[in-house]
Design a protein around this motif. Structure first.
Motif, PDB file in Angstrom:
ATOM      1  N   LYS A   7       7.779 -13.604   1.489  1.00 21.93           N
ATOM      2  CA  LYS A   7       7.011 -12.610   2.242  1.00 21.93           C
ATOM      3  C   LYS A   7       6.091 -11.854   1.291  1.00 21.93           C
ATOM      4  O   LYS A   7       6.429 -11.634   0.132  1.00 21.93           O
ATOM      5  CB  LYS A   7       7.936 -11.615   2.930  1.00 21.93           C
ATOM      6  CG  LYS A   7       8.708 -12.192   4.075  1.00 21.93           C
ATOM      7  CD  LYS A   7       9.504 -11.104   4.753  1.00 21.93           C
ATOM      8  CE  LYS A   7      10.189 -11.642   5.982  1.00 21.93           C
ATOM      9  NZ  LYS A   7      10.918 -10.596   6.691  1.00 21.93           N
ATOM     10  N   ASN A   8       4.944 -11.434   1.802  1.00 19.80           N
ATOM     11  CA  ASN A   8       4.034 -10.609   1.010  1.00 19.80           C
ATOM     12  C   ASN A   8       4.552  -9.190   0.942  1.00 19.80           C
ATOM     13  O   ASN A   8       5.109  -8.680   1.915  1.00 19.80           O
ATOM     14  CB  ASN A   8       2.632 -10.606   1.634  1.00 19.80           C
ATOM     15  CG  ASN A   8       1.957 -11.954   1.539  1.00 19.80           C
ATOM     16  OD1 ASN A   8       2.302 -12.771   0.691  1.00 19.80           O
ATOM     17  ND2 ASN A   8       1.009 -12.209   2.407  1.00 19.80           N
ATOM     18  N   ALA A   9       4.364  -8.555  -0.191  1.00 20.53           N
ATOM     19  CA  ALA A   9       4.749  -7.151  -0.338  1.00 20.53           C
ATOM     20  C   ALA A   9       3.840  -6.295   0.540  1.00 20.53           C
ATOM     21  O   ALA A   9       2.673  -6.627   0.749  1.00 20.53           O
ATOM     22  CB  ALA A   9       4.619  -6.724  -1.789  1.00 20.53           C
ATOM     23  N   PRO A  10       4.377  -5.193   1.076  1.00 27.98           N
ATOM     24  CA  PRO A  10       3.532  -4.331   1.901  1.00 27.98           C
ATOM     25  C   PRO A  10       2.372  -3.749   1.087  1.00 27.98           C
ATOM     26  O   PRO A  10       2.518  -3.491  -0.106  1.00 27.98           O
ATOM     27  CB  PRO A  10       4.454  -3.216   2.370  1.00 27.98           C
ATOM     28  CG  PRO A  10       5.796  -3.509   1.827  1.00 27.98           C
ATOM     29  CD  PRO A  10       5.717  -4.694   0.944  1.00 27.98           C
ATOM     30  N   GLU A  11       1.272  -3.573   1.741  1.00 32.43           N
ATOM     31  CA  GLU A  11       0.085  -3.020   1.090  1.00 32.43           C
ATOM     32  C   GLU A  11       0.261  -1.514   0.864  1.00 32.43           C
ATOM     33  O   GLU A  11       0.706  -0.794   1.754  1.00 32.43           O
ATOM     34  CB  GLU A  11      -1.143  -3.253   1.961  1.00 32.43           C
ATOM     35  CG  GLU A  11      -2.417  -2.711   1.375  1.00 32.43           C
ATOM     36  CD  GLU A  11      -3.618  -2.889   2.288  1.00 32.43           C
ATOM     37  OE1 GLU A  11      -4.701  -2.435   1.885  1.00 32.43           O
ATOM     38  OE2 GLU A  11      -3.475  -3.453   3.382  1.00 32.43           O
ATOM     39  N   ILE A  12      -0.065  -1.052  -0.338  1.00 34.20           N
ATOM     40  CA  ILE A  12      -0.065   0.379  -0.641  1.00 34.20           C
ATOM     41  C   ILE A  12      -1.473   0.905  -0.395  1.00 34.20           C
ATOM     42  O   ILE A  12      -2.444   0.375  -0.933  1.00 34.20           O
ATOM     43  CB  ILE A  12       0.369   0.659  -2.085  1.00 34.20           C
ATOM     44  CG1 ILE A  12       1.803   0.194  -2.288  1.00 34.20           C
ATOM     45  CG2 ILE A  12       0.220   2.145  -2.408  1.00 34.20           C
ATOM     46  CD1 ILE A  12       2.301   0.304  -3.705  1.00 34.20           C
ATOM     47  N   ILE A  13      -1.557   1.931   0.423  1.00 39.71           N
ATOM     48  CA  ILE A  13      -2.847   2.533   0.762  1.00 39.71           C
ATOM     49  C   ILE A  13      -2.942   3.875   0.057  1.00 39.71           C
ATOM     50  O   ILE A  13      -2.110   4.751   0.252  1.00 39.71           O
ATOM     51  CB  ILE A  13      -2.970   2.706   2.287  1.00 39.71           C
ATOM     52  CG1 ILE A  13      -2.855   1.342   2.959  1.00 39.71           C
ATOM     53  CG2 ILE A  13      -4.273   3.427   2.645  1.00 39.71           C
ATOM     54  CD1 ILE A  13      -2.609   1.389   4.441  1.00 39.71           C
ATOM     55  N   GLU A  14      -3.948   4.030  -0.802  1.00 40.55           N
ATOM     56  CA  GLU A  14      -4.168   5.274  -1.539  1.00 40.55           C
ATOM     57  C   GLU A  14      -5.158   6.141  -0.763  1.00 40.55           C
ATOM     58  O   GLU A  14      -6.185   5.673  -0.301  1.00 40.55           O
ATOM     59  CB  GLU A  14      -4.725   4.983  -2.928  1.00 40.55           C
ATOM     60  CG  GLU A  14      -5.045   6.222  -3.712  1.00 40.55           C
ATOM     61  CD  GLU A  14      -4.201   6.377  -4.943  1.00 40.55           C
ATOM     62  OE1 GLU A  14      -4.263   7.465  -5.533  1.00 40.55           O
ATOM     63  OE2 GLU A  14      -3.504   5.430  -5.304  1.00 40.55           O
ATOM     64  N   SER A  15      -4.836   7.413  -0.642  1.00 42.69           N
ATOM     65  CA  SER A  15      -5.714   8.344   0.059  1.00 42.69           C
ATOM     66  C   SER A  15      -6.926   8.685  -0.801  1.00 42.69           C
ATOM     67  O   SER A  15      -6.808   8.836  -2.020  1.00 42.69           O
ATOM     68  CB  SER A  15      -4.957   9.637   0.370  1.00 42.69           C
ATOM     69  OG  SER A  15      -5.848  10.651   0.780  1.00 42.69           O
TER      70      SER A  15
END
Length: 86
Positions: free
Chosen positions: A3-11
């Motif tokens: 599985k792909n790692a979840p995407e980290i979204i930077e503010s």
């Protein structure tokens, strides 16, 4: 298949913040489909992470500003005695 790692979204509100001659890095981020996290990193690499999550990055930024206004930026700066011995 892995599985792909979840995407980290930077503010876009993440930034360097300076007050009273001290500078910290304010990091506001979240995993895709989750609430926002707030983390402050001082120049020595010491991290302060809030236990609570935030509904928006603006809420996280407002909490950081409130905390700095009420308690000062020094609370986020590691003192020499806090640093691990090498």
């Amino acid at each position: 298949m892995a599985k792909n790692a979840p995407e980290i979204i930077e503010s876009p509100l993440s930034q360097t913040y300076t007050a009273d001659g001290e500078t910290v890095e304010v990091s506001i981020y979240r995993l895709q489909h989750s609430k926002w996290k707030l983390e402050v990193i001082d120049s020595q690499g010491t991290h302060t992470v809030w236990d609570d999550d935030f509904n928006s990055d603006k809420d996280a930024w407002a909490e950081f500003l409130r905390d700095v206004t009420e308690n000062g930026i020094a609370q986020f700066i590691a003192k020499p005695s806090d640093s691990p011995l090498h």
